[in-house]
Design a protein around this motif. Structure first.
Motif, PDB file in Angstrom:
ATOM      1  N   LYS A  59       0.814  -1.221   0.000  1.00 47.03           N
ATOM      2  CA  LYS A  59       0.000   0.000   0.000  1.00 47.03           C
ATOM      3  C   LYS A  59       0.841   1.262   0.000  1.00 47.03           C
ATOM      4  O   LYS A  59       0.376   2.317  -0.434  1.00 47.03           O
ATOM      5  N   ALA A  60       2.058   1.167   0.490  1.00 49.41           N
ATOM      6  CA  ALA A  60       2.888   2.369   0.568  1.00 49.41           C
ATOM      7  C   ALA A  60       4.366   2.005   0.656  1.00 49.41           C
ATOM      8  O   ALA A  60       4.753   1.187   1.496  1.00 49.41           O
ATOM      9  N   PHE A  61       5.148   2.617  -0.216  1.00 44.95           N
ATOM     10  CA  PHE A  61       6.599   2.634  -0.024  1.00 44.95           C
ATOM     11  C   PHE A  61       6.865   3.446   1.230  1.00 44.95           C
ATOM     12  O   PHE A  61       7.445   2.965   2.194  1.00 44.95           O
ATOM     13  N   ALA A  62       6.418   4.683   1.230  1.00 39.33           N
ATOM     14  CA  ALA A  62       6.373   5.535   2.425  1.00 39.33           C
ATOM     15  C   ALA A  62       5.462   6.710   2.075  1.00 39.33           C
ATOM     16  O   ALA A  62       5.685   7.390   1.074  1.00 39.33           O
ATOM     17  N   ALA A  63       4.440   6.906   2.884  1.00 37.77           N
ATOM     18  CA  ALA A  63       3.414   7.897   2.562  1.00 37.77           C
ATOM     19  C   ALA A  63       3.713   9.282   3.109  1.00 37.77           C
ATOM     20  O   ALA A  63       2.842  10.150   3.128  1.00 37.77           O
ATOM     21  N   GLY A  64       4.966   9.495   3.568  1.00 39.85           N
ATOM     22  CA  GLY A  64       5.346  10.824   4.021  1.00 39.85           C
ATOM     23  C   GLY A  64       6.146  10.793   5.301  1.00 39.85           C
ATOM     24  O   GLY A  64       6.525   9.733   5.801  1.00 39.85           O
ATOM     25  N   GLY A  65       6.407  11.993   5.829  1.00 38.90           N
ATOM     26  CA  GLY A  65       7.068  12.097   7.124  1.00 38.90           C
ATOM     27  C   GLY A  65       6.093  11.806   8.240  1.00 38.90           C
ATOM     28  O   GLY A  65       4.874  11.771   8.036  1.00 38.90           O
ATOM     29  N   ASP A  66       6.619  11.591   9.421  1.00 37.84           N
ATOM     30  CA  ASP A  66       5.789  11.278  10.585  1.00 37.84           C
ATOM     31  C   ASP A  66       5.228  12.579  11.160  1.00 37.84           C
ATOM     32  O   ASP A  66       5.926  13.309  11.869  1.00 37.84           O
ATOM     33  N   ILE A  67       3.966  12.862  10.855  1.00 38.84           N
ATOM     34  CA  ILE A  67       3.342  14.123  11.291  1.00 38.84           C
ATOM     35  C   ILE A  67       3.248  14.192  12.807  1.00 38.84           C
ATOM     36  O   ILE A  67       3.397  15.266  13.404  1.00 38.84           O
ATOM     37  N   GLU A  68       3.016  13.051  13.452  1.00 43.02           N
ATOM     38  CA  GLU A  68       2.949  13.039  14.914  1.00 43.02           C
ATOM     39  C   GLU A  68       4.254  13.537  15.517  1.00 43.02           C
ATOM     40  O   GLU A  68       4.252  14.223  16.542  1.00 43.02           O
ATOM     41  N   GLY A 109       8.529  10.143   1.528  1.00 44.67           N
ATOM     42  CA  GLY A 109       8.615   8.886   0.791  1.00 44.67           C
ATOM     43  C   GLY A 109       9.033   9.093  -0.648  1.00 44.67           C
ATOM     44  O   GLY A 109       9.837   8.328  -1.200  1.00 44.67           O
ATOM     45  N   CYS A 110       8.503  10.145  -1.269  1.00 40.57           N
ATOM     46  CA  CYS A 110       8.915  10.490  -2.626  1.00 40.57           C
ATOM     47  C   CYS A 110      10.370  10.951  -2.628  1.00 40.57           C
ATOM     48  O   CYS A 110      11.154  10.569  -3.511  1.00 40.57           O
ATOM     49  N   GLU A 111      10.740  11.741  -1.634  1.00 44.67           N
ATOM     50  CA  GLU A 111      12.126  12.214  -1.535  1.00 44.67           C
ATOM     51  C   GLU A 111      13.088  11.053  -1.314  1.00 44.67           C
ATOM     52  O   GLU A 111      14.190  11.036  -1.879  1.00 44.67           O
ATOM     53  N   LEU A 112      12.675  10.062  -0.521  1.00 51.42           N
ATOM     54  CA  LEU A 112      13.531   8.905  -0.285  1.00 51.42           C
ATOM     55  C   LEU A 112      13.694   8.090  -1.570  1.00 51.42           C
ATOM     56  O   LEU A 112      14.801   7.650  -1.900  1.00 51.42           O
ATOM     57  N   GLY A 128       4.386  12.080  -5.094  1.00 55.54           N
ATOM     58  CA  GLY A 128       3.958  13.455  -4.880  1.00 55.54           C
ATOM     59  C   GLY A 128       4.614  14.089  -3.673  1.00 55.54           C
ATOM     60  O   GLY A 128       5.203  13.412  -2.827  1.00 55.54           O
ATOM     61  N   GLN A 129       4.501  15.407  -3.629  1.00 52.88           N
ATOM     62  CA  GLN A 129       5.026  16.216  -2.504  1.00 52.88           C
ATOM     63  C   GLN A 129       3.882  17.085  -1.985  1.00 52.88           C
ATOM     64  O   GLN A 129       3.754  18.242  -2.344  1.00 52.88           O
ATOM     65  N   PRO A 130       3.047  16.521  -1.090  1.00 56.82           N
ATOM     66  CA  PRO A 130       1.876  17.251  -0.608  1.00 56.82           C
ATOM     67  C   PRO A 130       2.128  18.146   0.600  1.00 56.82           C
ATOM     68  O   PRO A 130       1.183  18.569   1.274  1.00 56.82           O
ATOM     69  N   GLU A 131       3.400  18.462   0.876  1.00 55.97           N
ATOM     70  CA  GLU A 131       3.715  19.246   2.081  1.00 55.97           C
ATOM     71  C   GLU A 131       2.970  20.578   2.137  1.00 55.97           C
ATOM     72  O   GLU A 131       2.644  21.071   3.214  1.00 55.97           O
ATOM     73  N   ILE A 132       2.714  21.164   0.971  1.00 57.20           N
ATOM     74  CA  ILE A 132       2.034  22.462   0.928  1.00 57.20           C
ATOM     75  C   ILE A 132       0.688  22.413   1.641  1.00 57.20           C
ATOM     76  O   ILE A 132       0.253  23.389   2.241  1.00 57.20           O
ATOM     77  N   THR A 133       0.028  21.260   1.619  1.00 60.68           N
ATOM     78  CA  THR A 133      -1.285  21.124   2.254  1.00 60.68           C
ATOM     79  C   THR A 133      -1.187  21.086   3.770  1.00 60.68           C
ATOM     80  O   THR A 133      -2.206  21.177   4.461  1.00 60.68           O
ATOM     81  N   ASN A 164      -0.832  14.449  -6.849  1.00 56.55           N
ATOM     82  CA  ASN A 164       0.007  13.269  -7.053  1.00 56.55           C
ATOM     83  C   ASN A 164       0.358  13.100  -8.531  1.00 56.55           C
ATOM     84  O   ASN A 164      -0.325  13.613  -9.422  1.00 56.55           O
ATOM     85  N   LEU A 165       1.409  12.342  -8.752  1.00 60.45           N
ATOM     86  CA  LEU A 165       1.883  12.011 -10.083  1.00 60.45           C
ATOM     87  C   LEU A 165       1.733  10.504 -10.264  1.00 60.45           C
ATOM     88  O   LEU A 165       2.200   9.726  -9.432  1.00 60.45           O
TER      89      LEU A 165
END
Length: 257
Positions: A59-68, A109-112, A128-133, A164-165
């Protein structure tokens, strides 16, 4: 190693690392990146390992940084932690590093994935890079590598909208090495890694270093580096073996010397 990053197995000269936080879609925290860098350092010193595959889950390579981990951290603390310093070590790993991406590769995850040398992606993968949101921006290379891969216009659209791309567009734009059916991603990444692992290790490392010089320096500087690297190949036993094997019409047996 913790359970968050697994050395899943070693298949001959190919090592397979797995991000293993499925309960949070493999969100990347500081600890897992530190652990990844440490594991790459260990694999770099192993002569029996010539190529590494980094994967996640279906389901995910990595879906982003750890927001917590990031939500309540103050400016002074995040600056002091210098959290992106370990990220800079990933592209400096001197052996080929292949990302096997299924599902989402978003934000960190995209950056990695982009910090790896090649990406084998599922036909269902999303980048994708959804950090702006979230009121922030990429900090581990997203603005730089995405722009170099996609060009200014497409990169700025994605970065400013958080869209996303698809895997197909990522491939068309040169972000992804190859697209394969979802269930074959890891197998195809290992297949590619084995093919590369059969090449002369010193030449592989010098080619990788030369390519990164091409990305980061003027053309003539890169050309000078390439020529010196070319000359260095002539000091290796593998060069003698490769050319002798060619003359004898047999497969070469490279030893990394």
């Amino acid at each position: 190693m913790s359970d968050a990053l697994l050395l899943e197995r070693t298949e001959g000269p190919v090592a397979i690392l797995q991000l293993n936080r499925p309960q949070v879609m493999n969100a990347l925290n500081l600890a897992i990146i530190d652990e990844l860098v440490e594991k790459l350092k260990q694999l770099q010193d192993r002569e029996d390992v010539r190529c590494v595959v980094l994967t996640g889950h279906e389901k995910a390579f990595a879906a982003g940084g750890d927001i917590e981990e990031m939500a309540d951290i103050p400016l002074a603390e995040i600056k002091q932690k210098n959290q992106f310093l370990p990220w800079d070590q990933i592209p400096r790993f001197n052996k080929p590093l292949i990302a096997a991406v299924q599902g989402y590769a978003l934000g960190g995850g995209c950056e990695l994935a982009m910090a790896c040398d090649m990406i084998v992606a599922s036909d269902q993968a999303q980048f994708g890079q959804p950090e702006i949101t979230l009121g922030i921006m990429p900090g581990a290379g997203g603005t730089q590598r995405l722009t170099k891969a996609l060009g200014k216009a497409r990169a700025i659209e994605l970065l400013l909208t958080g869209k996303n791309l698809s895997a197909a567009e990522a491939y068309e734009r040169g972000l992804v090495t190859k697209i394969v059916p979802h269930e074959l991603v890891l197998n195809e990444a290992i297949k590619l890694a084995r093919q590369i692992a059969n090449q002369p290790p010193v030449a592989v490392t010098l080619i990788k270093e030369s390519i990164y010089k091409a990305l980061d320096t003027p053309t003539q500087t890169g050309m000078d580096f390439e020529r010196n690297a070319f000359y260095m190949c002539f000091g290796t036993e593998d060069r003698l073996e490769g050319m002798q094997a060619f003359k004898e019409k047999r497969q070469p047996r490279f030893k990394g010397r």
